[in-house]
Design a protein around this motif. Structure first.
Motif, PDB file in Angstrom:
ATOM      1  N   GLY A 115      11.013  46.315  75.461  1.00 36.47           N
ATOM      2  CA  GLY A 115      10.820  46.868  76.809  1.00 36.47           C
ATOM      3  C   GLY A 115      11.904  46.468  77.785  1.00 36.47           C
ATOM      4  N   HIS A 121      14.917  37.698  79.471  1.00 37.26           N
ATOM      5  CA  HIS A 121      13.642  37.977  78.804  1.00 37.26           C
ATOM      6  C   HIS A 121      13.494  37.309  77.442  1.00 37.26           C
ATOM      7  N   LYS A 302      15.200  56.438  59.910  1.00 34.49           N
ATOM      8  CA  LYS A 302      13.735  56.333  59.945  1.00 34.49           C
ATOM      9  C   LYS A 302      13.086  57.056  58.762  1.00 34.49           C
ATOM     10  N   SER A 378       4.865  40.590  74.907  1.00 31.33           N
ATOM     11  CA  SER A 378       5.792  40.714  76.027  1.00 31.33           C
ATOM     12  C   SER A 378       6.766  41.862  75.785  1.00 31.33           C
ATOM     13  N   GLY A 379       6.898  42.715  76.777  1.00 30.45           N
ATOM     14  CA  GLY A 379       7.842  43.833  76.671  1.00 30.45           C
ATOM     15  C   GLY A 379       7.543  44.741  75.503  1.00 30.45           C
ATOM     16  N   GLN A 385       3.488  52.339  70.178  1.00 29.63           N
ATOM     17  CA  GLN A 385       4.823  52.479  69.584  1.00 29.63           C
ATOM     18  C   GLN A 385       4.919  52.085  68.114  1.00 29.63           C
ATOM     19  N   VAL A 405       2.038  40.629  78.947  1.00 28.37           N
ATOM     20  CA  VAL A 405       2.846  40.585  80.164  1.00 28.37           C
ATOM     21  C   VAL A 405       3.535  41.934  80.280  1.00 28.37           C
ATOM     22  N   LEU A 407       4.435  45.553  83.278  1.00 23.96           N
ATOM     23  CA  LEU A 407       4.442  46.051  84.660  1.00 23.96           C
ATOM     24  C   LEU A 407       3.355  47.100  84.862  1.00 23.96           C
ATOM     25  N   PHE A 408       2.779  47.568  83.736  1.00 21.31           N
ATOM     26  CA  PHE A 408       1.783  48.635  83.812  1.00 21.31           C
ATOM     27  C   PHE A 408       0.601  48.334  82.900  1.00 21.31           C
ATOM     28  N   THR A 564       9.085  62.620  65.124  1.00 26.35           N
ATOM     29  CA  THR A 564       8.680  62.169  66.475  1.00 26.35           C
ATOM     30  C   THR A 564       9.852  61.485  67.178  1.00 26.35           C
ATOM     31  N   SER A 573       7.782  54.085  75.390  1.00 26.34           N
ATOM     32  CA  SER A 573       6.522  54.358  76.082  1.00 26.34           C
ATOM     33  C   SER A 573       6.668  54.210  77.593  1.00 26.34           C
ATOM     34  N   GLN A 574       7.905  54.143  78.078  1.00 31.17           N
ATOM     35  CA  GLN A 574       8.097  53.971  79.520  1.00 31.17           C
ATOM     36  C   GLN A 574       8.422  55.304  80.195  1.00 31.17           C
ATOM     37  N   THR A 648       1.339  58.040  61.914  1.00 27.73           N
ATOM     38  CA  THR A 648       2.451  57.484  61.128  1.00 27.73           C
ATOM     39  C   THR A 648       1.973  56.331  60.252  1.00 27.73           C
ATOM     40  N   PHE A 662       9.405  56.017  60.285  1.00 29.92           N
ATOM     41  CA  PHE A 662       8.565  56.820  61.183  1.00 29.92           C
ATOM     42  C   PHE A 662       8.615  58.317  60.845  1.00 29.92           C
TER      43      PHE A 662
HETATM   44  N1  MGD Z   1       6.495  57.659  66.178  1.00 31.10           N
HETATM   45  C1  MGD Z   1       7.543  56.955  66.609  1.00 31.10           C
HETATM   46  N2  MGD Z   1       7.349  55.700  67.046  1.00 31.10           N
HETATM   47  C2  MGD Z   1       8.401  54.977  67.451  1.00 31.10           C
HETATM   48  C3  MGD Z   1       9.701  55.517  67.447  1.00 31.10           C
HETATM   49  C4  MGD Z   1       9.878  56.851  67.003  1.00 31.10           C
HETATM   50  O1  MGD Z   1      10.996  57.388  66.982  1.00 31.10           O
HETATM   51  N3  MGD Z   1       8.770  57.535  66.584  1.00 31.10           N
HETATM   52  N4  MGD Z   1      10.753  54.750  67.865  1.00 31.10           N
HETATM   53  C5  MGD Z   1      10.657  53.317  67.674  1.00 31.10           C
HETATM   54  C6  MGD Z   1      11.754  52.610  68.372  1.00 31.10           C
HETATM   55  S1  MGD Z   1      13.355  53.037  67.900  1.00 31.10           S
HETATM   56  C7  MGD Z   1      11.533  51.625  69.259  1.00 31.10           C
HETATM   57  S2  MGD Z   1      12.887  50.711  69.830  1.00 31.10           S
HETATM   58  C8  MGD Z   1      10.159  51.244  69.669  1.00 31.10           C
HETATM   59  C9  MGD Z   1      10.060  50.887  71.164  1.00 31.10           C
HETATM   60  O2  MGD Z   1       8.800  50.424  71.496  1.00 31.10           O
HETATM   61  P1  MGD Z   1       8.619  49.119  72.463  1.00 31.10           P
HETATM   62  O3  MGD Z   1       9.463  48.018  71.964  1.00 31.10           O
HETATM   63  O4  MGD Z   1       7.157  48.865  72.586  1.00 31.10           O
HETATM   64  O5  MGD Z   1       9.312  49.595  73.817  1.00 31.10           O
HETATM   65  P2  MGD Z   1       8.922  50.335  75.188  1.00 31.10           P
HETATM   66  O6  MGD Z   1       7.863  51.338  74.955  1.00 31.10           O
HETATM   67  O7  MGD Z   1      10.198  50.787  75.776  1.00 31.10           O
HETATM   68  O8  MGD Z   1       8.403  49.164  76.142  1.00 31.10           O
HETATM   69  C10 MGD Z   1       7.278  48.386  75.864  1.00 31.10           C
HETATM   70  C11 MGD Z   1       6.645  47.839  77.106  1.00 31.10           C
HETATM   71  O9  MGD Z   1       7.539  46.943  77.778  1.00 31.10           O
HETATM   72  C12 MGD Z   1       7.200  46.973  79.144  1.00 31.10           C
HETATM   73  N5  MGD Z   1       8.267  46.331  79.950  1.00 31.10           N
HETATM   74  C13 MGD Z   1       9.342  46.883  80.549  1.00 31.10           C
HETATM   75  N6  MGD Z   1      10.069  45.937  81.181  1.00 31.10           N
HETATM   76  C14 MGD Z   1       9.459  44.760  80.973  1.00 31.10           C
HETATM   77  C15 MGD Z   1       9.733  43.416  81.367  1.00 31.10           C
HETATM   78  O10 MGD Z   1      10.690  43.127  82.051  1.00 31.10           O
HETATM   79  N7  MGD Z   1       8.884  42.444  80.913  1.00 31.10           N
HETATM   80  C16 MGD Z   1       7.781  42.742  80.173  1.00 31.10           C
HETATM   81  N8  MGD Z   1       6.995  41.737  79.781  1.00 31.10           N
HETATM   82  N9  MGD Z   1       7.480  44.012  79.813  1.00 31.10           N
HETATM   83  C17 MGD Z   1       8.304  44.999  80.188  1.00 31.10           C
HETATM   84  C18 MGD Z   1       7.019  48.447  79.412  1.00 31.10           C
HETATM   85  O11 MGD Z   1       6.285  48.674  80.600  1.00 31.10           O
HETATM   86  C19 MGD Z   1       6.289  48.894  78.149  1.00 31.10           C
HETATM   87  O12 MGD Z   1       4.900  48.902  78.336  1.00 31.10           O
HETATM   88  O13 MGD Z   1       9.271  52.329  69.405  1.00 31.10           O
HETATM   89  C20 MGD Z   1       9.284  52.740  68.063  1.00 31.10           C
HETATM   90  N10 MGD Z   1       8.207  53.691  67.874  1.00 31.10           N
END
Ligand code: MGD
Ligand code: MGD
Ligand code: SF4
Ligand code: MO
Length: 672
Positions: A115, A121, A302, A378-379, A385, A405, A407-408, A564, A573-574, A648, A662
């Motif tokens: 995130g 972080h 993927k 965290s993040g 996802q 932890v 922001l939403f 996807t 998910s942002q 998935t 994926f």
């Molecule tokens: N079906 C499918 N699923 C996928 C993918 C796909 O192509 N298809 N792609 C994959 C890929 S490549 C990735 S990288 C992952 C990404 O998935 P995640 O790593 O979960 O990333 P994000 O959804 O960007 O962010 C996760 C959370 O971090 C929070 N966040 C933002 N800033 C901060 C901060 O400063 N501190 C904290 N504590 N939280 C924060 C956001 O509000 C959000 O709720 O998803 C994967 N999932």
């Protein structure tokens, strides 16, 4: 000299994005009034994407978390607003109880997502390391698949400055859609085209990037390696390959050439779902071009054979002679983008590491030994996802105490006991490094934290003194800046000639050298050569040679691939809540002819299902997708129940133990 007015601050977008744009905020009365891209950034050049321009709205969004919340029963929704003091007491009490019960903290786990990729972080990893033995949970990070593939061939992962793509006369984009996911690459691609360069997009889906290409090749998913082999055969037939590279700088090419000599062209064409005509123009252009830039994206990776397909593309690049040349090369990512102390110290020697994307680890928290009794997220938003949402829901439900932890109030936060509000990048000090371009920049704090949000450094700093009894050695610093200063290493100094935050302040953009990687063609493998034959791969039970390995395909029962990919107006998910998207509600794209066969109309809500689960979603007719592929953009759709990762399966990729396939998801459609 810093000529900015007192009310201007510099920020870096900390998303897990290729660009990590630098931006300038103008602040009045503790409010960000305007935000613009910083023009002197060598890669992003002052432009932000739609999400970047929406940051002011995001920062003050009514749905941002304002206070800590607690619920006793996860998923009950009966959240109570509590004080930070109470929140810290709850955490302390849980951790001390675990320590007392087990005599160690292994049942305490943390899971960090992507995130926010800023150096600040990594404080979460750093903090858990400072507790001694705890558990670290990894979900999927598919980039590792590409890293492992490249390591077999070249020994390590390196990448030239991506701005060099502007000098290419032939650019091939394999499974990436930069018009959506890496928009700052587009001006360099357009510049190359303006100079007469050609652009080829290889993707099963006709994307926004395909619209910019001279040639679009629609291949069957997961067959890039077969296409690369076809092209190698064409080059060999025309005697158009880099003999010097093969003879002097590579190992095992004879074996490779012999092996592909035995594979029939017709079989390969059938595998890729193509006619000969579809590849002849590309083969012709390759023969006419000295060096090619290959940009490899996540679409290649993927899949269950993703790493092997990367090796196939690399073999093609080696045979054509693209590696180490101006205007050529392989562009994927740089692996060495983490070089601050807290990034390097991610795990202690006693850390228990669990890769939850591996099927054998998909068990409930109580079944691990010792069990997982507390989780710190965290993040990350794994419930949305990560592959296999049903498993993740059960997994979170099975952990007695989950802290998130964010922001939403994400679906993951809703499945937590304690939800802690944290600061945005406008409200904290940070440094952001990039896995794509080479800049690092300072992110300044411009405004006060939103309501009661605390930065992640602050949360850990408040917690540490309460856990000294459990052996917590996390060091207390006076400020975020001091904490960051303590993370500078020799590696940072060697690369950027800076020793602390204040030196970075005056020297925001650094170290973008235009050296071409592998120019001397001395690779980092044991032989210093490019390895067509990899004993390391063989030792891991993989193919020693970069030959195509077939992956799974649709079946009669599950006749559609479900792809996807990433959406231009959201970031994983942002940002979904901002309604920047042209498809506010979730839609599934289907070819009208495929829909016709099922008597499904445009706009109709249908059921999409497989062995993992099912979702209900609205149909959108699209000529961008072939007849056996459905596209739904990944991410969080807060206004609907659609969670595509319910469909998935947790299928690992072939390389890099954190990769998830994926895009090897197969589904059926039913009328409701
Ligand atoms: N079906 C499918 N699923 C996928 C993918 C796909 O192509 N298809 N792609 C994959 C890929 S490549 C990735 S990288 C992952 C990404 O998935 P995640 O790593 O979960 O990333 P994000 O959804 O960007 O962010 C996760 C959370 O971090 C929070 N966040 C933002 N800033 C901060 C901060 O400063 N501190 C904290 N504590 N939280 C924060 C956001 O509000 C959000 O709720 O998803 C994967 N999932
Ligand atoms: N706007 C925006 N930008 C982002 C992100 C975001 O969510 N939104 N996420 C960031 C992150 S974490 C990542 S990892 C990157 C991902 O960015 P990209 O590298 O662009 O990857 P994807 O979106 O996963 O998929 C790219 C393309 O691969 C195609 N594809 C699927 N299977 C195959 C195949 O077998 N072969 C080929 N040749 N193509 C295939 C898909 O149809 C899709 O068009 O983007 C980053 N940038
Ligand atoms: S999401 Fe990427 S392109 Fe958009 S502002 Fe952030 S770093 Fe720049
Ligand atoms: Mo990603």
């Amino acid at each position: 000299m810093n000529t900015r007015s007192q009310y201007e601050f510099q920020h870096v977008c900390p998303r897990n994005c290729f660009s990590n744009c630098t931006m300038i905020s103008r602040v009045e009365n503790d409010q960000i009034m305007t935000l613009s891209g910083k023009r002197t950034h060598p890669y992003s050049q002052g432009k932000l994407c739609a999400k970047g321009y929406s940051y002011i709205e995001r920062n003050n969004h009514q749905e941002r978390l304002k206070y800590p919340y607690y619920q006793e029963v996860k998923g009950s929704g009966r959240f109570k607003q509590i004080t930070w003091k109470k929140a810290f007491e709850l955490i302390e009490c849980e951790m001390l109880n675990i320590q007392k019960k087990h005599g160690h903290l292994l049942p305490l786990a943390h899971y960090k997502g992507s995130g926010n990729v800023g150096v600040h972080h990594y404080v979460t990893d750093h903090f858990f390391t400072s507790l001694g033995g705890t558990t670290r949970i990894f979900g999927s990070s598919t980039a590792t698949t590409g890293f492992e593939a490249m390591e077999y061939d070249m020994g390590t992962v390196k990448m030239s400055n991506p701005a060099m793509i502007k000098d290419s006369s032939l650019i091939i984009l394999w499974g990436t859609n930069p018009a959506a996911t890496n928009i700052h690459l587009i001006p360099f691609i357009i510049e190359a085209r303006a100079k007469g360069g050609k652009v080829v997009v290889i993707d099963p889906v006709y994307t926004q990037t395909a619209e910019l290409a001279n040639l679009y090749i629609q291949l069957r998913p997961s067959t890039d390696g077969a296409l690369a082999t076809l092209l190698v055969k064409e080059l060999l037939k025309a005697d158009c390959y880099d003999k010097e590279f093969l003879e002097q700088h590579s190992y095992g090419y004879e074996d490779y050439l012999e092996a592909i000599g035995k594979i029939s062209k017709d079989d390969l064409l059938r595998t890729c779902g193509m006619t000969e005509k579809a590849i002849s123009l590309l083969a012709q252009w390759m023969k006419e071009t000295k060096a090619i830039s290959h940009i490899i994206g996540m679409g290649v990776l993927k899949h269950t054979n993703g790493g092997q397909n990367v090796r196939g593309i690399e073999a093609l690049a080696a045979i054509h002679g693209d590696i180490g040349k101006k205007g050529g090369g392989i562009f994927f990512r740089r692996k060495d983008s983490r070089f601050f102390q807290n990034q390097l110290e991610a795990d202690s020697k006693d850390t228990r590491v669990i890769h939850l994307n591996q099927p054998e680890n998909r068990i409930l928290p109580s079944r691990f030994s010792p069990p997982i009794e507390m989780l710190w997220v965290s993040g990350a938003n794994p419930l949305v996802q990560e592959a296999g949402a049903k498993f993740w829901a059960e997994f979170l439900a099975g952990i007695p105490f989950v802290v998130t932890v964010d922001l939403f109030m994400t679906p993951t936060a809703k499945m937590s006991n304690l939800v802690l509000p944290t600061t945005s990048h406008f409200e904290e000090t940070d440094i952001v490094t990039s896995y794509w371009h080479k800049e690092i920049s300072l992110n300044e704090k411009a405004v006060s934290p939103y309501y009661e949000s605390l930065s992640e450094w602050r949360i850990m700093t408040e917690l540490a003194p309460r856990l000294r009894e459990s052996g917590c050695s996390f060091q207390i610093h006076e400020s975020e800046e001091e904490y960051l200063n303590a993370q500078f290493t020799e590696a940072v100094e060697n690369r950027y000639f800076i020793k602390n935050v204040s030196e970075l302040k005056n020297k925001q953009f650094t170290g973008s050298s235009d050296r071409i990687v592998w120019e001397r063609r001395k690779f980092a493998t044991a032989t210093k050569q490019f390895h067509f034959f990899s004993t390391e791969a063989e030792a891991k039970g993989l193919q020693a040679l970069p030959l195509f390995v077939d992956g799974p395909s649709p079946t009669e029962e599950l006749p559609f691939w479900l792809i996807t990919p990433h959406h231009p107006y959201t970031f994983n998910s942002q940002f979904h809540f901002l309604k920047l998207s042209d498809s506010e509600e979730a839609i599934v794209e289907i070819h009208p002819k495929a829909a016709e066969k099922l008597s499904i109309d445009d706009g109709e809500v249908v059921k999409i299902s497989n062995q993992q689960g099912s979702i209900e979603i609205k149909i959108a007719f699209s000529h961008r997708v072939p007849r056996d592929i459905l596209v739904i953009h990944q991410g969080w759709y807060p206004d609907s129940d659609v969670n595509i990762n319910k469909l998935t399966p947790p299928l690992p990729t072939d390389m890099g133990n954190k990769g998830t396939a994926f895009y090897d998801t197969f589904v059926r459609i039913e009328k409701l």
